[in-house]
Design an enzyme around this catalytic site. Structure first.
Site, PDB file in Angstrom:
ATOM      1  CE  LYS A  95       8.104   2.916   7.429  1.00 49.37           C
ATOM      2  NZ  LYS A  95       7.776   4.257   7.792  1.00 49.37           N
ATOM      3  CB  VAL A 152       3.598   0.520   4.133  1.00 52.83           C
ATOM      4  CG1 VAL A 152       2.586   0.191   5.216  1.00 52.83           C
ATOM      5  CG2 VAL A 152       4.595   1.542   4.645  1.00 52.83           C
ATOM      6  N   GLY A 178       8.161   4.256   0.977  1.00 49.53           N
ATOM      7  CA  GLY A 178       8.736   5.496   1.494  1.00 49.53           C
ATOM      8  C   GLY A 178      10.239   5.385   1.510  1.00 49.53           C
ATOM      9  N   GLY A 179      10.866   6.310   2.181  1.00 46.29           N
ATOM     10  CA  GLY A 179      12.324   6.325   2.183  1.00 46.29           C
ATOM     11  C   GLY A 179      12.933   5.125   2.886  1.00 46.29           C
ATOM     12  CG  MET A 180      13.401   4.371   7.054  1.00 45.23           C
ATOM     13  SD  MET A 180      13.169   3.910   8.748  1.00 45.23           S
ATOM     14  CE  MET A 180      11.651   4.727   9.138  1.00 45.23           C
ATOM     15  N   GLY A 181      11.393   2.045   3.574  1.00 45.00           N
ATOM     16  CA  GLY A 181      10.960   0.700   3.198  1.00 45.00           C
ATOM     17  C   GLY A 181       9.579   0.739   2.604  1.00 45.00           C
ATOM     18  CG  ASP A 218      11.049  10.915  10.761  1.00 42.74           C
ATOM     19  OD1 ASP A 218      10.947   9.868  10.101  1.00 42.74           O
ATOM     20  OD2 ASP A 218      11.348  12.016  10.273  1.00 42.74           O
ATOM     21  CB  ILE A 221      -0.964   0.046   1.207  1.00 44.36           C
ATOM     22  CG1 ILE A 221      -0.229  -0.337   2.491  1.00 44.36           C
ATOM     23  CG2 ILE A 221      -2.112  -0.878   0.975  1.00 44.36           C
ATOM     24  CD1 ILE A 221      -1.147  -0.327   3.701  1.00 44.36           C
TER      25      ILE A 221
END
Lengths: 858, 199
Positions: A114, A98, A93-96, A207, A90
């Protein structure tokens, strides 16, 4: 060609019409098109596309394609991860990525998972999360999405299982629904509530940004839900060029929402106000439709520098700089650019900027404070945020003389403020003043240069550099005369700033010289009623107080207060602040009834104007409690201080430095009454919190330890006290340096402990060492030098060496020992052995005489 | 074909920026090949752990292909323009090869949630968009370029302005007007499709 001309005209009208409010558009088009009905139809047809345009081609093609590909070809679909079955991706993003996942046992529910990208040390990430997980699991708030657990995939990728939130990021939501400012603010207040809840569970988000604040619709009403609490710390990576940029050089971190303290250090110095800053950026975007600072195309170092130093423009000003885009922004808020600018000007501008203050102490201390100010705005009440033109200083560490009736062995009577207030405040007044851009820039640059040069906003940063900084300062203060004489206002500003720096280094007499000049210049050039002049006066008053020039300080403060009452009004926060300052001075001078009545007046005003839950009110209660305690009305004092502590706990939370300060005042009060056991218990509690939240080297923590040691010393447990003072001294020597006032105070305390144990030789040695430094650094007339001298006298008395003791005691009294010591000398148990000696009576009488003389204003 | 080294592409880029139009003809296929390779790699999940942003992709290509120390920001802007063009070709080709119709139904079902950069909006049929865009380029070349740079290249408004050498305001306007044009054009072709079916 007429055709292309016509087309151009059509497009111009289209553009212009978009910048106007719907209600004005009709009129505008009527005037612009006149008889040309076809033209008008054409424009309206173009305008008709606004709705459909929304979202069309707004997301780059590749992103969408990736999700499609992920959905269809991803082998992960259907895979089990623990109790969860992955359904579909769905987001990314920058980190991984989802994923939506389903759980069947033990409950049926949908969750979001995530998946963090590989390359992060999985074990460490999961371990770090575990340490927060318990606290995170305790969070129960409608505006926070829960994080359930963390784990690792068989391939070794960390993942987090979170509550599934069917919502879209807050910025998009508000824009899509064309929410007006009022509605946005109401939504935002809920966000603040959520963050506050987390803070009370000691979780800082770190964050916060719009993509982490999703809005869900529950029963048709928008509910914001904050996600990713507790993840930032777990997945935190050191702030280097590598992590901020991908190897390809594009920015994937979120510097836009990073607070100045995160950009300035190793990121270790984070507290709840870091989240307040990020909330400020989000608020700014919701209001003005743009980020406060620009970062595109910048190098890593430059980005961090901007976050630390560049002041954001006011939202209303920012709107103007957006040009064409302001039309869209206004539309998304249901109005037109001029109306929007008008709505933003004033209170909302101030609130947003206050949340974005570079220095933490000037921000809202908690998200609830921010929400409260917004609440006031919504209820058309006056907001507190307006930039302080008066003396806004976070004077957390005000130096006092402890002068309860039961004076302790007067030796440790002084609780010195370890690190003075946050100093180098880049004066906003400079920037806001109505000058040519050129001048404004120059002044800003100069002040920014100074700030950058020293960066002494934290006392522990002054370590061993105080001497170097001092050299620079000394040189600069010589040059200031030559360089800036044509620009007296700037000169005054520089002197003010530099005076602040000297103050932060504990070099009060230099500070006094500069601040006095700043006051003089401002009086002359700006006038005695100008808010900047009043600021300088207020600051000078505090420097005088800290140096124990009470008569002068009192005189100045009275003047400042009088002027502020007239210029700002009797209920202005700065006026209130002056009342506090004056009250403190009167208390120190021993004029308790006057102090009490002033403090009561201040409390009255604070309750009325600021409300019962405001830090200013807290301060008033505290001051009143202290003076009442001095007058011996212990029950009343403790009641007041307990009330203050309640408020602090409620409004600031148990882990706020100000709360700790109030706690310590209550400790003093209990101790003064002789309730040592209770005082010790409360102090140990405070120390516990301080150690946990602030760390063992923080000034407030050290203060708690010092107070505890003093209590132990009074109870006769000098060996225990010695251990604590010894530890404190070690820390201070390495953190503050061997000549810092805080270090010196601990040396004095430690000497007392030795004396109490009967180890006179060591006590005397240490005390003489201290006195020599005092004499060299502070001067022979300084009260602290006198105190050291006095202490030596006490030690000699204790040894039985009267002949040497008396001259020293007399010298101390003659050369700066603070008023009020008449009482101390009489009751000081260390001087017990001198009673009965005629020289003692003479000394006491002499001291009383001097004290009385010193209290008369010059 | 062997991998182009830093040197070759950098030379071509500098030459093109210097005014040598023919350099572009040689440059585009090289960039295209690289981007295609990278994009396919990501989309076909050779690097399963990597999440993707267009700008990342293009920047990665830039780093691999161009000797950045010799090139100034304007040349970089040119590179971005070429990349956007190449990305367009890659993605349209991808869409065509999958025989994609309008994504409509599939996307609508996707709920939006954490850390998503995507709107809950339908993604347009890339093949149709490509055709419409080509037509737009015939009438308003700069507007078509704005779409190409922003939608296919993932460039921000500021970057687009730098490439096109116009103000940001102009970019906003171009972009809005271009999208209106495209919406119109694509809805016209839609209705003609329907007409064809009915007929």
């Amino acid at each position: 060609m007429p055709d292309s001309e016509r087309e151009r005209r059509l497009e111009e009208l289209h553009s212009a019409a978009l910048q106007r409010d719907a209600s004005e558009r009709d009129e505008f088009l009527r005037q612009a098109c006149g008889d040309d009905a076809e033209l008008r139809r054409a424009v309206e047809s173009l305008l008709g596309y606004e709705q459909e345009l929304d979202g069309f081609l707004e997301v780059p093609a590749l992103q969408t394609a990736t999700l499609d590909a992920m959905a269809q070809e991803r082998p992960l679909v259907g895979q089990m991860l623990g109790l969860y079955r992955l359904v579909e991706p769905i987001g990314s993003g920058g980190m991984g990525e989802v994923w939506l996942a389903e759980q069947k046992q033990p409950v049926r529910r949908r969750v979001a998972i995530k998946l963090i990208k590989a390359g992060m040390d999985t074990r460490e990430v999961v371990a770090r999360f575990e340490s927060e997980r318990r606290a995170v699991a305790l969070m129960e708030h409608p505006n926070i999405a829960k994080v359930f657990e963390a784990g690792a995939t068989p391939q070794g990728r960390p993942y987090f299982v979170m509550e599934y939130v069917a919502g879209i990021p807050i910025k998009e939501y508000c824009d899509q629904h064309r929410m007006a400012l009022r509605e946005r603010l109401e939504l935002f207040v809920h966000v603040c509530e959520g963050v506050q809840h987390a803070h009370q569970k000691a979780i800082i988000h770190r964050d916060l940004k719009p993509t982490n604040i999703l809005v869900e619709e529950v029963d048709g009403k928008p509910v914001p839900r904050i996600i990713d609490f507790g993840l930032a710390k777990a997945t935190a990576q050191p702030l280097t060029a590598e992590t901020l940029f991908t190897r390809a050089g594009a920015i994937v971190g979120t510097p836009a929402y990073m607070s100045p303290e995160q950009a300035g250090s190793t990121g270790a110095d984070i507290d709840t106000r870091t989240d307040v800053y990020s909330l400020g950026v989000v608020l700014y975007e919701l209001l003005a439709g743009a980020l406060p600072l620009d970062f595109h195309q910048l190098a890593f170092d430059e980005i961090l520098r901007r976050v630390r130093e560049e002041e954001a423009p006011r939202p209303s000003t920012k709107l103007r700089t957006l040009g064409e885009r302001s039309g869209t922004v206004a539309q998304n808020r249901g109005c037109d650019p001029p109306t929007l600018a008008r709505q933003l000007r004033g209170d909302l501008d101030a609130i947003a900027l206050k949340a974005l203050e570079k220095e933490r102490s000037r921000r809202y201390a908690t998200p609830m404070e921010l929400a409260a100010d917004i609440g006031r705005y919504l209820r058309h009440e006056p907001v507190m945020a307006h930039p302080a033109s008066g003396a806004y200083r976070a004077r957390k560490y005000i130096r006092r003389h402890r002068m309860g009736v039961a004076v302790a062995a007067g030796l440790v009577a002084v609780l010195v403020s370890f690190g003075a207030a946050q100093t180098l405040q880049l004066r906003r007044t400079l920037i806001e003043r109505d000058r040519a851009n050129r001048e404004r820039d120059r002044a800003t640059r100069v002040a920014a240069f100074m700030t950058g040069m020293f960066n002494v906003s934290d006392p522990s940063a002054a370590r061993g550099n105080s001497i170097t900084a001092r050299e620079i300062l000394d040189k600069a203060s010589k040059e200031i005369d030559a360089g800036l004489s044509e620009d007296p206002e700037l000169q005054a500003q520089m002197m003010q700033t530099m005076g602040d720096v000297y103050e932060s280094l504990g070099l009060y007499s230099q500070a006094q010289t500069l601040l006095t000049r700043a006051v003089d210049i401002r009086r002359r050039v700006l006038g005695p009623r100008n808010p900047d002049t009043l600021t300088s006066m207020s600051g000078l008053g505090q420097v005088l107080q800290v140096q124990d020039h009470y008569a002068d300080a009192e005189k100045l403060d009275r003047e400042t207060l009088g002027a502020q009452r007239r210029v700002l009004g009797p209920e202005h926060p700065d006026t209130l602040k002056s009342m506090h300052n004056l009250g403190i001075i009167l208390e120190i001078e021993g004029r308790w009834p006057e102090s009490e009545s002033l403090d009561r007046e201040a409390l009255d005003i604070a309750l009325r104007v600021l409300g019962p839950e405001h830090p200013g009110t807290l301060r008033s209660l505290e001051n009143l409690g202290i003076v009442v305690n001095c007058e011996g009305r212990y029950d009343e004092a403790q009641k007041l201080l307990r009330e203050a502590l309640d408020i602090a706990l409620r409004v600031l939370g148990p882990e706020h430095p100000d709360t700790l300060r109030v706690m310590l005042e209550l400790v003093h009060a209990l101790d003064d009454e002789g309730r040592h056991a209770e005082a010790e218990k409360l102090d140990r509690e405070a120390l516990d919190i301080a150690l946990r939240v602030l760390g063992p080297e923080h000034p407030e923590t050290l203060r708690s330890v010092t107070v505890l040691a003093r209590i132990l010393n009074e109870e006769g447990r000098c060996a225990e006290a010695e251990k604590l003072d010894g530890e404190t001294l070690d820390i201070q020597r390495s953190v503050l340096g061997p000549e810092h006032r805080g270090t010196l105070e601990s040396m004095r305390n430690l000497a007392n402990d030795f004396a109490g144990e009967g180890r006179y030789a060591e006590a005397e040695k240490l005390q003489r060492e201290t006195m020599n430094i005092d004499r060299r650094v502070l001067g022979p007339e300084h009260p602290l030098t006198a105190l050291s001298t006095y202490n030596i006298g006490c030690i000699l008395a204790g040894k039985g060496n009267r002949d040497d003791a008396f001259p020293l005691l007399r010298e101390a009294v003659d050369h700066g020992l603070s008023p009020g010591y008449d009482l101390a000398i009489e009751k000081d148990p260390n001087l017990q052995s001198l009673h009965g000696d005629p020289r003692f009576a003479a000394l006491v009488a002499y001291t009383k005489e001097r004290a009385a003389a010193a209290l008369k204003p010059k | 074909m062997g991998e182009p080294g830093h040197g070759e592409i950098t030379e071509l880029l500098l030459a093109w920026s210097g005014g040598e139009a023919s350099a572009l003809d040689k440059l585009v296929p090289l960039v295209y090949a690289e981007l295609r390779r990278l994009a396919h790699r990501y989309m076909w999940h050779e690097r399963a752990d990597h999440t993707l942003q267009t700008s990342e992709l293009i920047n990665e290509a830039y780093l691999r292909l161009v000797d950045a120390s010799r090139v100034n920001w304007q040349d970089r802007a040119h590179f971005l323009a070429v990349s956007a063009q190449a990305m367009r070709r890659v993605l349209v080709e991808y869409a065509r090869s999958r025989g994609s119709q309008r994504r409509g139904a599939g996307m609508q079902r996707l709920p939006l949630s954490a850390a998503v950069n995507v709107h809950a909006r339908q993604s347009p049929d890339l093949v149709k968009l490509d055709e419409a865009l080509t037509a737009l380029a015939g009438e308003h070349p700069r507007r078509a370029q704005a779409i190409e740079l922003r939608f296919f290249g993932g460039l921000s408004v500021e970057e687009t302005a730098a490439v096109l050498l116009v103000s940001e305001d102009t970019v906003w306007r171009d972009w809005r007007l271009a999208r209106i044009w495209l919406l119109r054009s694509m809805s016209r072709s839609r209705s003609s499709e329907r007409g064809a079916h009915a007929g």
